[in-house]
Design an enzyme around this catalytic site. Structure first.
Site, PDB file in Angstrom:
ATOM      1  CG  ASP A  99      -1.813   1.183   1.340  1.00 36.77           C
ATOM      2  OD1 ASP A  99      -2.098   1.803   0.301  1.00 36.77           O
ATOM      3  OD2 ASP A  99      -2.224   1.512   2.472  1.00 36.77           O
ATOM      4  CE  LYS A 137      -3.405   5.212   0.642  1.00 32.02           C
ATOM      5  NZ  LYS A 137      -2.650   4.405   1.643  1.00 32.02           N
ATOM      6  CG  ASN A 168       9.319   6.142 -17.600  1.00 33.63           C
ATOM      7  OD1 ASN A 168       9.167   5.108 -18.249  1.00 33.63           O
ATOM      8  ND2 ASN A 168      10.492   6.506 -17.103  1.00 33.63           N
ATOM      9  CB  ILE A 196       5.842  11.510 -14.485  1.00 34.10           C
ATOM     10  CG1 ILE A 196       7.146  10.753 -14.197  1.00 34.10           C
ATOM     11  CG2 ILE A 196       5.948  12.964 -14.035  1.00 34.10           C
ATOM     12  CD1 ILE A 196       8.330  11.280 -14.982  1.00 34.10           C
TER      13      ILE A 196
END
Length: 246
Positions: free
Chosen positions: A71, A73, A79, A77
């Site tokens: 977890d 999150k 890539n 960006i």
């Protein structure tokens, strides 16, 4: 490409319970884990534990037979997020997540990064609206929708990007199951057995209510980790859900 986790050490569980491990001491975390049975739950490793102990804590849990929800999150960006998700898959985790607010290109890149892992790929889910957030918190961010409305918008975006499901509050689960279909997985924190303290979660439900609402995986932390008998607590939760786990 295959993950580094040995499938032979994994123990299959039918339980929807995911226990949140929120420890800042590795020995304490593993001492707790050694009290419970991987047939009764999966385990969630979050930012604090992963930052403190690194990938080895995931391996330690896997060696004990547990599936791990990483977890973290991810929100970056496209890539960078794709590489992070692939690294999690290479570690052999069962589930990994990203923030839906990272947008369609980011989520699509994350999903595509898992294609080489085939059947060994983890479930890829997205976080919609954190369960601690209320309408006033969203308004501070310039979002005029209610938490439920904003979560549904992000959930639809997540499904359109081909991810496996979302993290959402149990209150959103009924509508999401109806709107997004049975195969779209719903992962819900803020689950507290009857009589437990709500802690820092604002939108909570009992395990029985969550199951009835359509939740696929329910994250439960302190009611289990702070229990005098965590193994018995897990057995009781699973029994209340009609799950005989061994």
């Amino acid at each position: 490409m295959t993950s580094v986790a040995s499938s032979s050490s994994r123990i299959v569980t039918e339980s929807p319970v995911v226990v949140a491990l929120d420890y800042n001491n590795r020995d304490s975390a593993l001492a707790f884990v050694d009290l419970i049975d991987p047939r009764d739950c999966r385990l969630k490793v979050g930012k604090e534990m992963f930052t403190l102990f690194g990938p080895q804590i995931v391996r330690d849990l896997q060696q004990r037979g547990f599936d791990v929800f990483l977890d973290l999150k991810f929100h970056d960006i496209p890539n960078t997020t794709a590489h992070a998700v692939a690294a999690a898959a290479d570690l052999g985790v069962w589930m990994v997540n990203v923030h839906a607010s990272g947008g369609a290109r980011m989520m699509t890149a994350a999903r595509e990064a898992l294609i080489p892992f085939g059947k060994d790929a983890p479930l890829l889910i997205a976080v919609t609206v954190l369960t601690s957030m209320e309408a006033s918190d969203l308004l501070d961010l310039g979002v005029t929708l209610s938490p439920a409305e904003h979560a549904e918008r992000l959930a639809r975006l997540t499904q359109n990007c081909g991810l496996d499901g979302v993290v959402c509050s149990a209150q959103e689960a009924v509508r999401f199951k109806s709107a997004l279909g049975h195969n779209f997985k719903l992962v819900t924190p803020g689950i507290r057995p009857q009589g437990s303290d709500a802690g820092d979660q604002r939108r909570i439900m009992t395990p029985e209510e969550a199951l009835a609402a359509g939740v696929d995986y329910m994250v439960i932390g302190r009611p289990v980790t702070q229990s005098a008998d965590p193994a018995l607590t897990l057995k009781a939760i699973n029994a209340s859900l009609g799950k005989v786990t061994g």
